[in-house]
Design a protein around this motif. Sequence first.
Motif, mmCIF file in Angstrom:
data_model
loop_
_atom_site.group_PDB
_atom_site.id
_atom_site.type_symbol
_atom_site.label_atom_id
_atom_site.label_comp_id
_atom_site.label_asym_id
_atom_site.label_seq_id
_atom_site.Cartn_x
_atom_site.Cartn_y
_atom_site.Cartn_z
ATOM 1 N N ARG A 927 40.376 44.538 40.239
ATOM 2 C CA ARG A 927 40.787 43.192 40.618
ATOM 3 C C ARG A 927 42.264 43.212 41.006
ATOM 4 O O ARG A 927 43.080 43.881 40.370
ATOM 5 C CB ARG A 927 40.578 42.257 39.431
ATOM 6 C CG ARG A 927 40.985 40.834 39.699
ATOM 7 C CD ARG A 927 41.132 40.073 38.399
ATOM 8 N NE ARG A 927 39.899 40.037 37.642
ATOM 9 C CZ ARG A 927 39.825 40.350 36.350
ATOM 10 N NH1 ARG A 927 40.895 40.753 35.693
ATOM 11 N NH2 ARG A 927 38.675 40.276 35.722
ATOM 12 N N GLN A 928 42.567 42.518 42.083
ATOM 13 C CA GLN A 928 43.955 42.458 42.522
ATOM 14 C C GLN A 928 44.549 41.146 42.058
ATOM 15 O O GLN A 928 44.255 40.081 42.597
ATOM 16 C CB GLN A 928 44.015 42.616 44.038
ATOM 17 C CG GLN A 928 43.640 44.021 44.435
ATOM 18 C CD GLN A 928 43.334 44.194 45.893
ATOM 19 O OE1 GLN A 928 42.810 43.303 46.528
ATOM 20 N NE2 GLN A 928 43.664 45.362 46.419
ATOM 21 N N ARG A 929 45.341 41.240 41.031
ATOM 22 C CA ARG A 929 45.853 40.056 40.349
ATOM 23 C C ARG A 929 47.230 39.727 40.877
ATOM 24 O O ARG A 929 48.088 40.589 41.017
ATOM 25 C CB ARG A 929 45.908 40.328 38.849
ATOM 26 C CG ARG A 929 46.342 39.154 38.013
ATOM 27 C CD ARG A 929 45.898 39.356 36.586
ATOM 28 N NE ARG A 929 46.344 40.643 36.044
ATOM 29 C CZ ARG A 929 47.559 40.845 35.532
ATOM 30 N NH1 ARG A 929 48.454 39.884 35.523
ATOM 31 N NH2 ARG A 929 47.886 42.028 35.050
ATOM 32 N N ILE A 985 43.247 38.567 46.760
ATOM 33 C CA ILE A 985 44.192 38.511 45.652
ATOM 34 C C ILE A 985 43.863 37.263 44.853
ATOM 35 O O ILE A 985 43.644 36.195 45.424
ATOM 36 C CB ILE A 985 45.636 38.461 46.168
ATOM 37 C CG1 ILE A 985 45.938 39.729 46.960
ATOM 38 C CG2 ILE A 985 46.608 38.305 45.041
ATOM 39 C CD1 ILE A 985 47.270 39.722 47.612
ATOM 40 N N VAL A 986 43.805 37.437 43.544
ATOM 41 C CA VAL A 986 43.391 36.303 42.711
ATOM 42 C C VAL A 986 44.463 35.989 41.692
ATOM 43 O O VAL A 986 45.256 36.853 41.313
ATOM 44 C CB VAL A 986 42.074 36.615 41.986
ATOM 45 C CG1 VAL A 986 40.937 36.620 42.963
ATOM 46 C CG2 VAL A 986 42.150 37.911 41.235
ATOM 47 N N LYS A 988 45.078 33.897 37.845
ATOM 48 C CA LYS A 988 44.326 33.453 36.673
ATOM 49 C C LYS A 988 44.353 31.946 36.589
ATOM 50 O O LYS A 988 45.384 31.314 36.830
ATOM 51 C CB LYS A 988 44.929 34.077 35.425
ATOM 52 C CG LYS A 988 44.070 33.880 34.210
ATOM 53 C CD LYS A 988 44.331 34.901 33.148
ATOM 54 C CE LYS A 988 45.749 34.913 32.672
ATOM 55 N NZ LYS A 988 45.954 35.896 31.615
ATOM 56 N N LEU A 989 43.189 31.384 36.255
ATOM 57 C CA LEU A 989 43.090 29.939 36.087
ATOM 58 C C LEU A 989 42.323 29.706 34.800
ATOM 59 O O LEU A 989 41.198 30.169 34.640
ATOM 60 C CB LEU A 989 42.345 29.336 37.274
ATOM 61 C CG LEU A 989 42.104 27.846 37.218
ATOM 62 C CD1 LEU A 989 43.417 27.110 37.414
ATOM 63 C CD2 LEU A 989 41.122 27.429 38.275
ATOM 64 N N LYS A 990 42.934 28.997 33.846
ATOM 65 C CA LYS A 990 42.263 28.749 32.578
ATOM 66 C C LYS A 990 41.779 27.315 32.562
ATOM 67 O O LYS A 990 42.561 26.378 32.729
ATOM 68 C CB LYS A 990 43.233 28.977 31.419
ATOM 69 C CG LYS A 990 43.302 30.415 30.992
ATOM 70 C CD LYS A 990 44.192 30.552 29.787
ATOM 71 C CE LYS A 990 44.279 31.992 29.349
ATOM 72 N NZ LYS A 990 45.325 32.165 28.342
ATOM 73 N N LEU A 991 40.480 27.153 32.366
ATOM 74 C CA LEU A 991 39.915 25.805 32.246
ATOM 75 C C LEU A 991 39.764 25.512 30.759
ATOM 76 O O LEU A 991 39.267 26.353 30.000
ATOM 77 C CB LEU A 991 38.556 25.744 32.929
ATOM 78 C CG LEU A 991 38.528 26.123 34.404
ATOM 79 C CD1 LEU A 991 37.106 26.111 34.911
ATOM 80 C CD2 LEU A 991 39.373 25.158 35.205
ATOM 81 N N TYR A 1064 41.089 32.715 40.626
ATOM 82 C CA TYR A 1064 41.127 31.858 41.792
ATOM 83 C C TYR A 1064 41.751 32.623 42.950
ATOM 84 O O TYR A 1064 42.882 33.129 42.823
ATOM 85 C CB TYR A 1064 41.961 30.619 41.460
ATOM 86 C CG TYR A 1064 42.092 29.668 42.605
ATOM 87 C CD1 TYR A 1064 41.015 28.877 42.989
ATOM 88 C CD2 TYR A 1064 43.280 29.566 43.321
ATOM 89 C CE1 TYR A 1064 41.126 28.009 44.035
ATOM 90 C CE2 TYR A 1064 43.398 28.701 44.381
ATOM 91 C CZ TYR A 1064 42.317 27.927 44.738
ATOM 92 O OH TYR A 1064 42.419 27.072 45.790
ATOM 93 N N PRO A 1065 41.045 32.758 44.073
ATOM 94 C CA PRO A 1065 41.631 33.526 45.182
ATOM 95 C C PRO A 1065 42.790 32.776 45.835
ATOM 96 O O PRO A 1065 42.710 31.567 46.045
ATOM 97 C CB PRO A 1065 40.472 33.688 46.158
ATOM 98 C CG PRO A 1065 39.534 32.594 45.834
ATOM 99 C CD PRO A 1065 39.708 32.281 44.392
#
Lengths: 1244, 420
Positions: A927-929, A985-986, A988-991, A1064-1065
């Motif tokens: 994963r490309q963070r 590229i993504v 991080k998204l915390k719900l 999230y991209p």
Amino acid sequence: METKDQKKHRKKNSGPKAEKKKKRHLQDLQLGDEEDARKRNPKAFAVQSAVRMARSFHRTQDLKTKKHHIPVVDRTPLEPPPIVVVVMGPPKVGKSTLIQCLIRNFTRQKLTEIRGPVTIVSGKKRRLTIIECGCDINMMIDLAKVADLVLMLIDASFGFEMETFEFLNICQVHGFPKIMGVLTHLDSFKYNKQLKKAKKRLKHRFWTEVYPGAKLFYLSGMVHGEYQNQEIHNLGRFITVMKFRPLTWQTSHPYILADRMEDLTNPEDIRTNAKCDRKVSLYGYLRGAHMKNKSQIHMPGVGDFAVSDISFLPDPCALPEQQKKRCLNEKEKLVYAPLSGVGGVLYDKDAVYVDLGGSHGFQESDEARPTHELVQSLISTHSTIDAKMASSRVTLFSDSKPLGSEDIDNQGLWMPKEEKQVDLKTGRVRRKAIFGGEEDESGDSDPEDDEEMSEGDRLENSSSDETEEEEDAEVTGKVYIADKGAKRQKFEMEEDTEIDLPAFADSDDDLERSSEDEGEVEEADESSEEEGSSAGERDILDSEALEKGSKHSNGLSDRLNLEKTMKKAALTTSDSGHCTAEEAFASEDESEGNSSLSTEEMDSENEAFMRKKFPKPSQVVSGEKRGSESLTDETSDIEDLLKEEEEYKEASNYSTETSVTEDNEEDDDAREELGGLFRVSQPARECKYKADSLDCSRFHLDVPHDWDLEEVMNSIRDCFVTGKWEEDKDAAKILAEDEELYGDFEDLETGDVHKGKSSLDTQTEDVEEEVKEEIDSSAEESAKKKHLDKKRKLKEMFDAEYDEGESTYFDDLKGEMHKQAQLNRAEFEDQDDEARVQYEGFRPGMYVRIEIENVPCEFVLNFDPHYPIILGGLGNSEGSVGYVQLRLKKHRWYKKILKSRDPIIFSVGWRRFQTIPLYYIEDHNGRQRLLKYTPQHMHCGAAFWGPITPQGTGFLAVQFVDGTTPDFRIAATGTVLDLDKSIKIVKKLKLTGFPYKIFKNTSFIKGMFNSALEVAKFEGAVIRTVSGIRGQIKKALRAPEGAFRATFEDKLLMSDIVFMRTWYPVSIPAFYNPVTSLLKPVGEKDTWSGMRTTGQLRLANRVKLKPNKDSLYKLIVRQKKHFNSLHIPKALQKALPFKNKPKTQAKAGKIPKDRQRPAVIREPHERKVLALLDALSTVHRQKMRKAKEQRHLHNKEHFKAKQKEEEEKLKRQKDLRKKLFRIQGQKEKRNQKSSLKGPTEQLK
Amino acid sequence: MATQAHSLSYAGCNFLRQRLVLSTLSGRPVKIRKIRARDDNPGLRDFEASFIRLLDKITNGSRIEINQTGTTLYYQPGLLYGGSVEHDCSVLRGIGYYLESLLCLAPFMKHPLRIVLRGVTNDQVDPSVDVLKATALPVLKQFGIDGESLELKIVRRGMPPGGGGEVIFSCPIRKVLKPIQLTDPGKIKRIRGMAYSVRVSPQMANRIVDSARSILNKFIPDIYIYTDHMKGINSGKVGCPLPAPGQATQRQLEIVLKCPMTMDGRHSVRWLSITQSSPEPLITSPGFGLSLVAETTNGTFLSAELTSNPQGQGAAVLPEDLGRNCAKLLLEEIYRGGCVDSTNQSLALLFMTLGQQDVSKVLLGPLSPYTIEFLRHLKSFFQIMFKIETKPCGEERKGGDKVLMTCVGIGFSNLSKTLK
């Protein structure tokens, strides 16, 4: 003092000195071992361990192979371009002085002012292009990309400066050219030791940067403002013998370091719009790889362009001929620097440049041989004929605007724009054509100029030298051709005012006739100046026509000539109205013109025009017909004609575009041009049929052979192994030959060579007796040749035998590359340059002229010769823009870290551009963070929208190119990894959500999603509480929208927060902004600033960032912790033992009033008594205390005494015991002795 | 400010494959107008649409625009992506039609291509898969594109009109190609062949073999012609036939509406299928044919092939005639000669162009019209010109005149390949 005894000398017993002495001593005694230990004691050095042996062998082999480079095909041309020597250093370090000294060293010429690159011949096989590099980072980046050798000047009195390190880093990124350090200002050291120290320090630092052992030159001091001759000479020698390793980028891309620039824009366009896009021609040596016409190039600092035309010119600074000479003659030591105003005679497509300075005077030209007077006259006139013509005007009508040449000349190709003024100092005369911008306007109004021009014109008219005549002849010849074209164009003209072809070119138009008359009348009124100008105008018109006509000159058939003769009379009459002095020429040279057209023009124009793919003769004829038709019914409706024309255009498009005809390779505009005069009349039907025919790669037969016939069958007999073999491949033949060879070999040894002579020779000898002499020689030659052949063959055989088994993979590869290189050289060697250029493109080493269109006007207006102009060729699809991924590392010397989405300037390939990168890091699962900032000391990925550059290309990034900072400017470096359009590229998204109902391990959670649909998308997703309980989303619930059921590994609390980690991209901003630093005004070229970062904008607008309140730091206040009382259930209390039972006895309550004892109030007497008693008791207490203390003391002393006594007593007892034991022991000894004696006595 | 590479414009649907392939390789957009503009049935045909769809599958970020009538096509190429792909080719043309272009593109993908193509394996128009396997793959090997993964496998045979064949093609990727010097074709040492029969009597193949041998035996004894009789599912589809030529007016017209390129660009094209062919009575597609390959001592492969007429079209062909004619075709091919056979001339020339900046040479037989046009296209896309020298046959009994093609590669490198 004297008496102090000296320490005695002690002989050394160990250490090197002792060893030495020992050895000498042994040698003296003839005992020494001359042979080494290995020989003396071979056993000690025998193989102890096979494993270790293998390892050491491995290691040596590894080291050996590490030194190998991957072999590459050597593509350096036979006549390589000059080596680019970049002289770089901080300001005031002595760069210009060094360049001047070097030039003087090689050429014995002194250049006072150096602007732009200077090309000099430094040896029989080497030329140098020296260019100075300032401290502008743009310039540093550009020059590092083209440099072959960098002379890095370092001020020794100051030490290294940032620019030096920056430049080194830039070089490292863009392929490492050879770097040579030069220490200057060494004379500022007073003490020799200090100097030595400084040298050593600088040298070692330099070595760590470049490579250990890198050459560092010392220029010790200045003599009369110049470096010492001997030192410069040495430096020059070093440069001339230096070898270079090819750099990947440079060898795979063509590039030019332009040393000349000219503006070819149509002056009329500039007049109407001073800011119109320009057409420029750039000159320079082609380097790197082959360059093809019409290819894409990039000009760093300006932008991308397509080459509109490229042609090679004779080398202005050619290498001396390959002669057997030991050194260069003084004459051959050439220098060429047009930007600095130095150069020989230059021939262009459209201009001649004469330089009389220096030892080399004139070179012959093939088209014109100017006599000395002519040259002198040329020199004396400060403006050229063309210029005069251009600026002269004629008024056709009394009230009309005067017509200038620029009105006529709509091609603009033949008129160069020179913005350099004539350099009187060097005596260089150029064709000053002042058309550009403000100069143009001022030039028109300048009366002096006009006068000069008229003078020049008169001169021209009177001189009537060969060249002029010839030109005139050509021109007049072509007028007629152009006439026809003009007729064809007439209708267009009426519609389109942009085409300002003068109407009087047409012979039989009434309107024009009248205009001519008027012109004549006017002419009479005007002064002689006007006369000259009109002549000039005619010239221009003619040459205009020349262009038009020449394009089709080849295709003109006899018919054309016929037509010409027919129209001759009419034409002369019409022209007479105009021509003044040259009228006679026109009529006389008509026939000549035709011939000259076919000879002279063909040569020069052939190339260009063959490329333009003019129609086939048959088509031309039909086109002619068309033209004549239109001529006849010229009175007919214009509308109709226009329509027809359109139709024809369509038709021609068909034929040109479709694959059937020859013309399909042409660009659209070329087609239009073609369509301008001649129409291709090919039936559209046929074209269409062919254009849409079957797309199949099979090669079908039209007339198959009859394979049953014997002769047909025989025609391919030898294609089979069963057929006859070639001489050199037939096994039987080879065997026979070998035998013969060996036989001959033996003959050779005995000296009998003639034995192997072929029978053919003898035959010829017999037959042709009279030419025996010749035959003899030929026979001798053939014998010699045969001999050589044999030798060669033997050598080959020997080589093959010898080399077998020896060659490694590396050797094979190298051999293959070498073979390929030889083939590359040999393949097109025998072809002339014109053909060669077609096949392989313009090869490196050629001096080429490149025309580029649509160049921003600022490039010309703000031209600064100090800045390098580089034309970098782009490979396939390197011109397009896309997503690029890089491996990036922040430079360790850069003080800040880089932020995602902050615009930054990259230098990749040839380009410098600003873009908005996103930084990312690749997680273990690929994963490309997204990263907000680059890591401090680690590589990370970066992705941006920008030009496609091949993978593996190095790049560097700087944040700003304007201004100077004391800090290191290079922000990051790295390489291009990938050019994927689907990069993901993504971030991080915390719900987050909250439980609102908790069962055992199941909870209902709300607040995470907004709808059941959203939940459905995330079914099965992993969720977690902050406290670490893991769970899973199960199913959406109906009741509150977006709530869902989830299971966890443990029961939740209502206070738990549930969250889900998602990715999230993010999209990469499509922002690409080339750094157009060359377009900035002179002196401000280092002030380019592109898009600003948000931080800068905020600073500029004084906008304060409103921070998140939660992110602010606050004082930490700890609250007092309250513990609740321990509550023990009653049942437990009962069960507890009494000890642990809570003692819950109620506190003694208040004593009731009745139980309270009443207070006692004493009598005065009683009080007295009590007081006395108190006092007494106090005294008593005091006494008692004292007594107690005394007793305590006494006790202590007593205890001490007692202890002492005890000790003594113990001591006494000890002594006593000792005594006792001693006696006891003695007694026992005695007893033992007696007991021992006893038995011995008994034995005796 | 980087100007988008100037696009090229053409008219007519001829050489559509060449144009699109070269456009993809050079990165220059191409616009093709007037595709069958004056035809009664204007616009792109089904097989061309299928080809464009295939290009879309193997590239990334391509942009394809077709107007309403299908007469104008704009193609802006993306990067070659590759990977595992499946494609159902149109049965109007053979798989060879698609495979020829794939051979040109496959070495320059991002990921090694492994593609399953379904359709007609052998037909009368396009080079069959057998021939391509025997001749094109050796050409690829000459340029350094070899290894285990270079494979072309015929899983099922399908004859026109029904098709139903299946072919697996896989190709490794290369960053650069080797230059070649093929100037000596050598001498033919053996002839191999494949006589196949699908949904006809297996005896047909044997009859073909016999007749072909009768001709070729006069030249060389080393001949072996395999017979390949496919049965059941492997013999193609029992499919619905094509609409008759007159019916083709209501063909499936694919229209791509202009749609913005998506971020990943992979599926930028929206295909709208307007009509579906109505179910037709099922028919079988039987057939037989022969492909012959001559191998020389220097590793040159020359080929010829013939296929029987598809069912319902033309007269029936006798297997004996077919075998004899095919053998004669092979002799004709041998007469033409060269180091690359006539179907693969363009492939070899393309790879020479795309080589390093070194001289490549190849000796060819007479240039086929397709190759001549290909050379013109190469010039317009890559600005490359070949040096063409004719080598007259002279006294030797080695067939017709040969052409020696020489060029300097443009230094092409595979921009799609990821650097690790």
